[in-house]
Design a protein around this motif. Structure first.
Motif, PDB file in Angstrom:
ATOM      1  N   PRO A   1       5.128 -10.815 -18.269  1.00 34.93           N
ATOM      2  CA  PRO A   1       6.045 -11.372 -19.274  1.00 34.93           C
ATOM      3  C   PRO A   1       6.934 -10.269 -19.836  1.00 34.93           C
ATOM      4  CG  PRO A   1       3.829 -12.226 -19.597  1.00 34.93           C
ATOM      5  CD  PRO A   1       3.719 -11.144 -18.566  1.00 34.93           C
ATOM      6  N   ALA A   2       8.191 -10.587 -20.042  1.00 32.47           N
ATOM      7  CA  ALA A   2       9.147  -9.584 -20.516  1.00 32.47           C
ATOM      8  C   ALA A   2       8.821  -9.081 -21.918  1.00 32.47           C
ATOM      9  CB  ALA A   2      10.560 -10.154 -20.475  1.00 32.47           C
ATOM     10  N   SER A   3       8.085  -9.880 -22.687  1.00 36.14           N
ATOM     11  CA  SER A   3       7.712  -9.452 -24.032  1.00 36.14           C
ATOM     12  C   SER A   3       6.287  -9.895 -24.326  1.00 36.14           C
ATOM     13  CB  SER A   3       8.674 -10.032 -25.075  1.00 36.14           C
ATOM     14  OG  SER A   3       8.621 -11.447 -25.050  1.00 36.14           O
ATOM     15  N   TYR A   4       5.646  -9.156 -25.216  1.00 36.93           N
ATOM     16  CA  TYR A   4       4.268  -9.458 -25.622  1.00 36.93           C
ATOM     17  C   TYR A   4       4.234  -9.748 -27.117  1.00 36.93           C
ATOM     18  CZ  TYR A   4      -0.635  -8.736 -26.870  1.00 36.93           C
ATOM     19  OH  TYR A   4      -1.894  -8.897 -27.379  1.00 36.93           O
ATOM     20  N   THR A   5       3.525 -10.815 -27.493  1.00 39.70           N
ATOM     21  CA  THR A   5       3.365 -11.179 -28.898  1.00 39.70           C
ATOM     22  C   THR A   5       1.938 -10.847 -29.323  1.00 39.70           C
ATOM     23  OG1 THR A   5       4.933 -12.998 -28.627  1.00 39.70           O
ATOM     24  CG2 THR A   5       3.518 -13.044 -30.579  1.00 39.70           C
ATOM     25  N   PRO A   6       1.734 -10.019 -30.352  1.00 40.19           N
ATOM     26  CA  PRO A   6       0.379  -9.587 -30.723  1.00 40.19           C
ATOM     27  C   PRO A   6      -0.489 -10.668 -31.371  1.00 40.19           C
ATOM     28  CG  PRO A   6       1.988  -8.687 -32.244  1.00 40.19           C
ATOM     29  CD  PRO A   6       2.762  -9.343 -31.160  1.00 40.19           C
TER      30      PRO A   6
ATOM     31  N   LEU B   1       0.782 -12.419 -22.178  1.00 40.47           N
ATOM     32  CA  LEU B   1       1.898 -12.946 -22.962  1.00 40.47           C
ATOM     33  C   LEU B   1       1.580 -12.841 -24.451  1.00 40.47           C
ATOM     34  CD1 LEU B   1       4.557 -14.588 -23.318  1.00 40.47           C
ATOM     35  CD2 LEU B   1       3.164 -16.661 -23.064  1.00 40.47           C
ATOM     36  N   ASP B   2       0.332 -13.157 -24.795  1.00 43.33           N
ATOM     37  CA  ASP B   2      -0.202 -13.017 -26.142  1.00 43.33           C
ATOM     38  C   ASP B   2      -1.695 -12.724 -25.980  1.00 43.33           C
ATOM     39  OD1 ASP B   2      -1.537 -15.420 -25.669  1.00 43.33           O
ATOM     40  OD2 ASP B   2      -0.171 -16.632 -26.872  1.00 43.33           O
ATOM     41  N   PRO B   3      -2.478 -12.619 -27.038  1.00 47.00           N
ATOM     42  CA  PRO B   3      -3.870 -12.208 -26.876  1.00 47.00           C
ATOM     43  C   PRO B   3      -4.740 -13.138 -26.032  1.00 47.00           C
ATOM     44  CG  PRO B   3      -3.167 -11.871 -29.141  1.00 47.00           C
ATOM     45  CD  PRO B   3      -2.078 -12.633 -28.464  1.00 47.00           C
ATOM     46  N   VAL B   4      -4.291 -14.370 -25.752  1.00 49.52           N
ATOM     47  CA  VAL B   4      -5.146 -15.304 -25.015  1.00 49.52           C
ATOM     48  C   VAL B   4      -4.529 -15.806 -23.710  1.00 49.52           C
ATOM     49  CG1 VAL B   4      -6.320 -16.074 -27.110  1.00 49.52           C
ATOM     50  CG2 VAL B   4      -4.297 -17.313 -26.311  1.00 49.52           C
ATOM     51  N   ARG B   5      -3.289 -15.511 -23.443  1.00 50.47           N
ATOM     52  CA  ARG B   5      -2.630 -16.019 -22.242  1.00 50.47           C
ATOM     53  C   ARG B   5      -2.121 -14.854 -21.406  1.00 50.47           C
ATOM     54  NH1 ARG B   5      -0.458 -19.141 -26.541  1.00 50.47           N
ATOM     55  NH2 ARG B   5      -1.146 -21.341 -26.546  1.00 50.47           N
ATOM     56  N   PHE B   6      -2.288 -14.970 -20.091  1.00 52.49           N
ATOM     57  CA  PHE B   6      -1.844 -13.888 -19.227  1.00 52.49           C
ATOM     58  C   PHE B   6      -1.451 -14.422 -17.855  1.00 52.49           C
ATOM     59  CE2 PHE B   6      -6.466 -14.225 -18.646  1.00 52.49           C
ATOM     60  CZ  PHE B   6      -6.591 -14.259 -17.263  1.00 52.49           C
ATOM     61  N   ILE B   7      -0.689 -13.606 -17.126  1.00 52.78           N
ATOM     62  CA  ILE B   7      -0.420 -13.839 -15.715  1.00 52.78           C
ATOM     63  C   ILE B   7      -1.441 -13.024 -14.929  1.00 52.78           C
ATOM     64  CG2 ILE B   7       1.231 -13.508 -13.833  1.00 52.78           C
ATOM     65  CD1 ILE B   7       3.454 -13.814 -15.869  1.00 52.78           C
ATOM     66  N   GLY B   8      -2.176 -13.661 -14.049  1.00 48.96           N
ATOM     67  CA  GLY B   8      -3.221 -12.962 -13.300  1.00 48.96           C
ATOM     68  C   GLY B   8      -3.397 -13.546 -11.924  1.00 48.96           C
ATOM     69  N   ASN B   9      -4.541 -13.267 -11.324  1.00 51.48           N
ATOM     70  CA  ASN B   9      -4.869 -13.754  -9.993  1.00 51.48           C
ATOM     71  C   ASN B   9      -6.377 -13.952  -9.894  1.00 51.48           C
ATOM     72  OD1 ASN B   9      -6.086 -11.122  -8.970  1.00 51.48           O
ATOM     73  ND2 ASN B   9      -4.011 -10.449  -9.491  1.00 51.48           N
ATOM     74  N   PRO B  10      -6.876 -14.543  -8.815  1.00 49.63           N
ATOM     75  CA  PRO B  10      -8.302 -14.891  -8.749  1.00 49.63           C
ATOM     76  C   PRO B  10      -9.244 -13.740  -8.388  1.00 49.63           C
ATOM     77  CG  PRO B  10      -6.949 -16.321  -7.325  1.00 49.63           C
ATOM     78  CD  PRO B  10      -6.122 -15.145  -7.700  1.00 49.63           C
TER      79      PRO B  10
ATOM     80  N   LYS C   1      -1.530 -15.047 -31.334  1.00 46.62           N
ATOM     81  CA  LYS C   1      -1.478 -16.205 -30.443  1.00 46.62           C
ATOM     82  C   LYS C   1      -0.280 -17.083 -30.783  1.00 46.62           C
ATOM     83  CE  LYS C   1      -3.916 -20.339 -28.919  1.00 46.62           C
ATOM     84  NZ  LYS C   1      -5.082 -21.237 -29.090  1.00 46.62           N
ATOM     85  N   LEU C   2       0.480 -17.383 -29.750  1.00 40.85           N
ATOM     86  CA  LEU C   2       1.639 -18.251 -29.940  1.00 40.85           C
ATOM     87  C   LEU C   2       1.185 -19.698 -30.050  1.00 40.85           C
ATOM     88  CD1 LEU C   2       4.008 -16.719 -27.231  1.00 40.85           C
ATOM     89  CD2 LEU C   2       4.365 -16.635 -29.714  1.00 40.85           C
ATOM     90  N   PRO C   3       1.699 -20.444 -31.033  1.00 40.12           N
ATOM     91  CA  PRO C   3       1.400 -21.876 -31.056  1.00 40.12           C
ATOM     92  C   PRO C   3       2.004 -22.538 -29.813  1.00 40.12           C
ATOM     93  CG  PRO C   3       2.894 -21.266 -32.837  1.00 40.12           C
ATOM     94  CD  PRO C   3       2.553 -20.014 -32.136  1.00 40.12           C
ATOM     95  N   LYS C   4       1.383 -23.617 -29.389  1.00 37.13           N
ATOM     96  CA  LYS C   4       1.823 -24.286 -28.163  1.00 37.13           C
ATOM     97  C   LYS C   4       3.300 -24.649 -28.216  1.00 37.13           C
ATOM     98  CE  LYS C   4       0.355 -27.918 -24.994  1.00 37.13           C
ATOM     99  NZ  LYS C   4      -0.653 -28.994 -24.736  1.00 37.13           N
ATOM    100  N   LYS C   5       3.762 -25.081 -29.365  1.00 37.13           N
ATOM    101  CA  LYS C   5       5.156 -25.499 -29.490  1.00 37.13           C
ATOM    102  C   LYS C   5       6.119 -24.314 -29.390  1.00 37.13           C
ATOM    103  CE  LYS C   5       5.007 -25.419 -34.568  1.00 37.13           C
ATOM    104  NZ  LYS C   5       5.163 -26.226 -35.797  1.00 37.13           N
ATOM    105  N   ALA C   6       5.577 -23.092 -29.561  1.00 36.63           N
ATOM    106  CA  ALA C   6       6.442 -21.908 -29.506  1.00 36.63           C
ATOM    107  C   ALA C   6       6.526 -21.314 -28.104  1.00 36.63           C
ATOM    108  CB  ALA C   6       5.930 -20.857 -30.479  1.00 36.63           C
ATOM    109  N   LEU C   7       5.746 -21.867 -27.158  1.00 33.32           N
ATOM    110  CA  LEU C   7       5.793 -21.345 -25.795  1.00 33.32           C
ATOM    111  C   LEU C   7       7.148 -21.654 -25.171  1.00 33.32           C
ATOM    112  CD1 LEU C   7       2.252 -22.379 -24.493  1.00 33.32           C
ATOM    113  CD2 LEU C   7       3.037 -20.083 -25.133  1.00 33.32           C
ATOM    114  N   PRO C   8       7.746 -20.672 -24.496  1.00 33.70           N
ATOM    115  CA  PRO C   8       9.087 -20.890 -23.926  1.00 33.70           C
ATOM    116  C   PRO C   8       9.034 -21.853 -22.734  1.00 33.70           C
ATOM    117  CG  PRO C   8       8.222 -18.763 -23.251  1.00 33.70           C
ATOM    118  CD  PRO C   8       7.257 -19.305 -24.264  1.00 33.70           C
TER     119      PRO C   8
ATOM    120  N   LEU D   1       9.786 -18.810 -18.896  1.00 32.00           N
ATOM    121  CA  LEU D   1       9.184 -17.549 -19.301  1.00 32.00           C
ATOM    122  C   LEU D   1       9.914 -16.372 -18.649  1.00 32.00           C
ATOM    123  CD1 LEU D   1       6.849 -16.100 -20.787  1.00 32.00           C
ATOM    124  CD2 LEU D   1       5.518 -16.311 -18.671  1.00 32.00           C
ATOM    125  N   PRO D   2      10.569 -15.549 -19.414  1.00 34.60           N
ATOM    126  CA  PRO D   2      11.239 -14.371 -18.845  1.00 34.60           C
ATOM    127  C   PRO D   2      10.197 -13.390 -18.279  1.00 34.60           C
ATOM    128  CG  PRO D   2      12.034 -14.855 -21.070  1.00 34.60           C
ATOM    129  CD  PRO D   2      10.807 -15.666 -20.859  1.00 34.60           C
TER     130      PRO D   2
END
Length: 399
Positions: A283-288, A205-214, A290-297, A300-301
């Protein structure tokens, strides 16, 4: 794979001899019977008491060679006893003797008196390793089907030289021994080009957050190790993982990169084994940044990622074999069969991920192998390396 197996170890005279202690300890803990031969020069680096304590059996030296306490010559007894023979560290001196068929000590006499596979782990200074005579001896031994090798690796040597000559790490030697014990030294995959995927992709989603698996990639790594020690040329396309294997590795991060790498390598592959846990959505879009916590949707599309396995199924040629993995909970066979047919696979390994000691991150696994002819083979819990070997046995019988 090791319980009750008879492993003979010959230790040469080199500083890397201390590493062999970990191999001996690991073998004993795994249930193997271990016997150790020390050359006279090896005793300058490691004591007989050390190896006898770790192996729970007296160490053998040249002075034990012709003792009257042995009813039969010691080298004959040891050579017939061994199911596999490890020589580590393999010095330039012992290498030269083996290449010429010489036998002037207990170790080299036992080599000639045995018929089991021999695993060589060379260790020496880089200048020594690169000498024409040493390389000639090394290449000569590698042409003998009895001899198998692990290492040498590159890095900082005890002489402060940086280069090739480091003995392979104990974990790498331990894995090589397991494979050779399983195959009894046969190289039944020589000439095969095997493409393997492993690990879990990450969709950021951004440089530190992702959708993944174990997924940790342990199964993919085991498949690459098993194929390598059976003589195949292996390419491993994987997310970053822990561990090493002496094959071509293409590191990727996300599903798009894995798709590109797999399609690029596909034309040259004979077998394609897709063990990676690939994300289904991103995620439908990537932000290059880090998103601030308050900016997290709040919502999440998402959008789907390409189905790599299905695409490979449409592009594979008749001579190629495509094998998938299906990580499932509950009934693992029915969904795996549907996946097998839907994605035009030749075989599939169905894994239960809701059982202890199976699936993601574990060192063991269990599976049901299925092929398009309707055959099923249940593999009870075992190490992932053993499961990898059994899968390759199964693939060879797929019509």
């Amino acid at each position: 794979m090791l319980r009750g197996k008879r492993v003979l170890i010959g230790i040469g005279g080199g500083i890397a001899a201390y590493k062999v202690c970990e191999v001996i300890s690991s073998l004993f803990k795994a249930g193997a019977q271990v016997r150790v031969i020390l050359t006279e020069s090896a005793t300058a680096f490691i004591t007989p008491l050390t190896v006898s304590t770790l192996s729970r059996h007296p160490a053998y030296r040249d002075r034990d060679f012709w003792q009257p306490t042995h009813q039969r010559p010691l080298h004959i007894e040891l050579g017939e006893w061994a199911e596999i023979f490890l020589i580590a560290p393999l010095t330039a001196n012992t290498l030269g003797k083996l290449a010429c068929g010489l036998a002037d000590n207990l170790l080299t006499n036992t080599v000639l008196a045995s018929r089991c596979p021999i695993l060589l782990a060379p260790a020496m200074n880089t200048e020594m390793w690169e000498q024409l005579a040493v390389q000639r001896n090394w290449q000569q031994l590698r042409q003998d089907p009895r001899y198998h090798s692990v290492g040498p690796d590159a890095g900082l040597l005890a002489c402060d030289r940086v280069g090739t000559g480091r003995m392979a790490e104990p974990t790498e030697i331990f894995l090589a021994l397991q494979s050779l014990l399983y195959t009894q030294g046969k190289r039944d995959l020589v000439g095969k080009q095997i493409l393997i995927s492993g690990g879990g992709t990450r969709e950021f989603l951004d440089p530190v957050r992702f959708i993944g698996n174990p997924s940790t990639g342990k199964m993919g790594l085991a498949l690459a190790q098993a194929a390598f020690y059976r003589g195949a040329s292996v390419t491993l396309v994987c997310a970053p993982l822990e561990g090493s294997v002496p094959v071509q590795i293409l590191e990727i991060a996300n599903a798009a990169q894995m798709r590109e790498a797999m399609l690029q390598c596909l034309p040259k592959a004979d077998w394609i084994v897709m063990s990676a846990a690939v994300a289904d959505v991103k995620p439908a879009s990537y932000t290059p940044h880090k998103l601030p916590k308050k900016a997290l949707p709040d919502c999440l599309p998402l959008e789907p990622v390409p189905d790599i396995l299905a695409e490979l199924g449409t592009k594979k040629h008749p001579h190629q074999r495509l094998i998938g993995f299906a990580a499932q909970t509950g009934d693992i066979v029915k969904p795996a069969l549907e996946k097998l047919q839907r994605k035009n696979l030749d075989a599939i390994a169905a894994n239960p991920i809701d059982r202890a000691g199976a699936g993601f991150a574990s060192n063991t696994n269990e599976a049901v192998f299925l092929d398009r002819a309707g055959r099923q083979q249940t593999i009870p819990s075992c190490t992932k390396l053993e499961l990898a070997h059994q899968l390759f046995d199964f693939i060879q019988t797929v019509k």
